[in-house]
Design an enzyme around this catalytic site. Structure first.
Site, PDB file in Angstrom:
ATOM      1  N   HIS A 226       0.761  -1.365   0.021  1.00  0.00           N
ATOM      2  CA  HIS A 226      -0.083  -0.150  -0.124  1.00  0.00           C
ATOM      3  C   HIS A 226       0.811   1.184  -0.132  1.00  0.00           C
ATOM      4  O   HIS A 226       0.791   2.095  -0.787  1.00  0.00           O
ATOM      5  CB  HIS A 226      -1.103  -0.013   1.166  1.00  0.00           C
ATOM      6  CG  HIS A 226      -2.344  -0.587   1.101  1.00  0.00           C
ATOM      7  ND1 HIS A 226      -2.169  -1.995   0.723  1.00  0.00           N
ATOM      8  CD2 HIS A 226      -3.421  -0.269   1.405  1.00  0.00           C
ATOM      9  CE1 HIS A 226      -3.658  -2.534   0.404  1.00  0.00           C
ATOM     10  NE2 HIS A 226      -4.377  -1.524   0.769  1.00  0.00           N
TER      11      HIS A 226
ATOM     12  N   ARG B 206     -10.055  -1.170   7.627  1.00  0.00           N
ATOM     13  CA  ARG B 206      -8.899  -0.361   8.412  1.00  0.00           C
ATOM     14  C   ARG B 206      -9.506  -0.056   9.804  1.00  0.00           C
ATOM     15  O   ARG B 206     -10.656   0.684   9.897  1.00  0.00           O
ATOM     16  CB  ARG B 206      -8.316   0.717   7.859  1.00  0.00           C
ATOM     17  CG  ARG B 206      -9.617   2.103   7.395  1.00  0.00           C
ATOM     18  CD  ARG B 206      -9.086   3.131   6.581  1.00  0.00           C
ATOM     19  NE  ARG B 206      -9.099   2.584   5.200  1.00  0.00           N
ATOM     20  CZ  ARG B 206      -9.296   3.407   4.204  1.00  0.00           C
ATOM     21  NH1 ARG B 206      -9.505   4.559   4.377  1.00  0.00           N
ATOM     22  NH2 ARG B 206      -9.085   2.815   2.862  1.00  0.00           N
TER      23      ARG B 206
END
Length: 643
Positions: free
Chosen positions: A65, A537
């Site tokens: 990421h 998340r």
């Protein structure tokens, strides 16, 4: 009564609970994955548990990421993850090795196994016949420590596929059609299983495209059978020994069933700003395109890339278009280079980006102001691209390539067929991008390297019997974790620094929220339906925790986010009557009293001035104990349980 594929895997991994829809079950987890946007926090949590070595069959830490190293923060966190992985028995995937979900099904995943990952698109593994689910980082840490993973037993949805896809129509169009029919809320509390004779024409990468975007349905996961097509794929990856046959029984029972005729599908696009805002590409053909991004964990396979290369070969992209292409793994990139397809892309004018998530989470390659960006990705939430007013459409690789050539959204079925890309007999295998952990005898003395950006975990609070606080924010339906805790190049470097990352909390909705919340000391958030959809998340729970949020009251929650709130010690509540949402305004001071008694009845009364509003608790007994303890980590410490 026969069993579905999911029921068979659940039965083999069941540690607690009964397989009755809605009842909490605890599952043994075989494999875990993390990525670097969520992994740093997950490993800090794992370290706090005091477990020397992971207790799963295989756990992998991917760096995919935040590979944009514009400062020391990302590089330091990558170093921390590599060192903690080496010490605790976790495999490490280097930056540039590829996207976690692509690599997981290429090199790690096995049919019939359970997998959880601190990324909401972990269900990609369902295309391989795994029970693969997204989870919060704390849940992944507990699973690595040998604990169970808890979910409400899902209902089962069957999607029957028949016939075959037409020329230049792809698996992306299949899942966009499912989203068109079911919506982003249609899969909440469900496992979506695909069957029918139509699946035989779909390769494992095509199946993984479909299960990947099942996350956008709100589904717990999606799954395909493990059949001859699965065996062929694993054999080509030199992993045929990992194959087992797995299918549902003929008399298996499903809560809902749908049928899609693949031969009738046309190219589709999800229009701004939701994956279920789906329209036929042919209806959008007058829209001029500024940017096109091809890749992500949804559409970055070797087959996807070859189709794009075939369409671009010998041609040139339109002058007004910027085209970026991200292969999903080093395996894919090296095979494209070997067969000449990479040259075809470059010669057409494409920019070749790193084998990472990149633009999908706003990490570079953001569109121009108000720009139209076609992306083969899975989410087009407002601002997710890194440009707040970017107009993002989700399309297939074929639609993306056709549009890159014309400069306008273009139906690829109007062009020459690219044909079907068959799975090669042998993929190019090179696992040097994976670094194994240290042997246990060496790991004991290994040093974990921490940079200055890593800050302590925010303090959690045992649940109080009364909460009196102001409504600091009231939001509407379908609030995503991107609204709550944005991603992107400016924000993600602070994923291990909750005090800093909290300054971006709800920035897309109300830039004043963090400052107001800190000044208030404690508060309540009120939201609409499907609150917390999208990414897994846990920062979307940890940042509000740090800012003093004690309770979140909504019409309905997305599964992973509600679990993350409980893990963080924040009380999640649901309006008994959704119409009561309209009776509360931002700025109201609310009182929740007799909460401990309410836990027994799963119900509490909210007092807003003279108004009394009944609220529902959708909590398992274990979750109630966690809230009373002050969240998952304190619960585990107090009880001596990793489960």
């Amino acid at each position: 009564m026969g069993k579905t594929i999911a029921e068979k895997i659940i039965e083999q991994h069941l540690l607690s609970g009964e397989m009755k829809t809605g009842e909490e079950i605890g599952l043994r987890i075989d494999q875990t994955l993390t990525q670097d946007a969520t992994g740093t926090m997950a490993y800090l949590e794992f370290e706090s548990m005091g477990v020397d070595q992971v207790r799963t069959e295989r756990s992998v830490a991917y760096i995919d990421h935040n590979t944009l190293q514009s400062g020391f923060e990302n590089a330091d966190d990558h170093r921390y993850i590599q060192s903690v992985a080496a010490k605790h028995g976790i495999w490490f995937s280097r930056p540039g090795n590829g996207i976690c979900h692509q690599l997981q099904y290429e090199r790690i995943g096995k049919p019939g196994k359970t997998l959880i990952g601190s990324d909401s698109h972990t269900p990609t593994g369902g295309g391989l016949g795994m029970l693969a689910m997204g989870a919060g980082g704390m849940d992944v840490a507990v699973a690595m420590g040998g604990g169970a993973y808890y979910i409400p037993m899902p209902r089962l949805i069957r999607v029957n596929l028949k016939n075959r896809l037409g020329d230049n129509v792809s698996a992306k169009d299949v899942i966009l059609e499912v989203l068109r029919q079911l919506s982003v809320k249609g899969g909440v509390g469900a496992i979506v299983e695909y069957g029918g004779e139509g699946i035989q024409s779909l390769s494992v990468p095509e199946r993984c495209t479909i299960t990947n975007m099942g996350a956008e349905l709100g589904a717990t996961t999606s799954i395909f059978p493990s059949d001859e097509e699965t065996r062929k794929f694993l054999k080509a990856q030199n992993r045929e020994e990992d194959w087992i046959p797995l299918s549902s029984d003929e008399d298996a029972v499903y809560a809902e069933e749908y049928t899609i005729d693949l031969s009738e599908l046309k190219p589709l696009a999800a229009c701004p700003h939701s994956p279920d805002n789906v329209k036929p590409v042919d209806e959008l053909k007058k829209i001029k395109v500024d940017q096109i991004a091809i890749g992500s964990c949804t559409n970055s396979s070797y087959a996807d890339m070859l189709k794009v290369a075939r369409m671009l070969k010998g041609k040139k992209i339109a002058d007004g278009v910027s085209l970026g292409i991200s292969p999903g793994s080093r395996q894919v990139l090296s095979m494209l280079a070997e067969c000449g397809a990479l040259t075809d892309m470059i010669d057409a004018g494409a920019r070749i980006l790193e084998c990472t998530c990149g633009p999908c989470i706003g990490m570079g390659f953001s569109p121009n102001s108000g720009g139209v960006s076609l992306r083969t990705f899975n989410r087009n939430f407002l601002g997710r691209s890194g440009t707040k007013d970017g107009q993002v459409y989700l399309v297939s690789p074929e639609t993306a390539a056709a549009s890159a050539l014309s400069g306008y959204i273009t139906d690829p079925t109007t062009l020459e067929s690219v044909g079907k890309v068959e799975i090669p007999e042998q993929f190019r295998i090179n696992d040097s991008g994976f670094i194994p952990p240290l042997p246990p005898e060496e790991a004991k003395d290994a040093e974990v390297l921490r940079g200055p950006n890593i800050k302590p975990f925010p303090e959690t609070h045992p649940l109080e019997n009364e909460i009196q606080a102001e409504v600091l924010l009231k939001v509407g339906d379908n609030i995503t974790t991107d609204h709550i805790m944005p991603a992107g190049a400016k924000v993600l470097p602070y994923r291990s620094n909750i005090p800093k990352i909290s300054t971006f909390c709800f920035g897309v909705v109300d830039e004043t929220f963090p400052e107001r919340a800190k000044a208030a000391g404690k508060g309540i958030i009120v939201g609409g339906s499907n609150y917390g959809q999208g990414s897994s998340r846990e920062h979307a729970a940890l940042a509000p925790l740090y800012l003093g949020i004690r309770a979140v009251i909504v019409k309905s929650f997305a599964r992973i986010h509600m679990a993350n709130l409980v893990n963080a010690g924040i009380l999640p509540l649901v309006f008994e009557d959704p119409a009561d949402y309209d009776r509360i305004r931002q700025g109201d001071v609310l009182t929740l009293s007799d909460i401990f008694e309410g836990l027994k009845e799963n119900r509490v009364i909210l007092h807003a001035g003279e108004k009394e509003i009944p609220l529902r608790m959708e909590l398992a007994e274990r979750q109630k104990e966690m809230l009373l303890a002050g969240g998952l980590l304190k619960y585990a410490a107090a009880t001596g349980k990793q489960r």
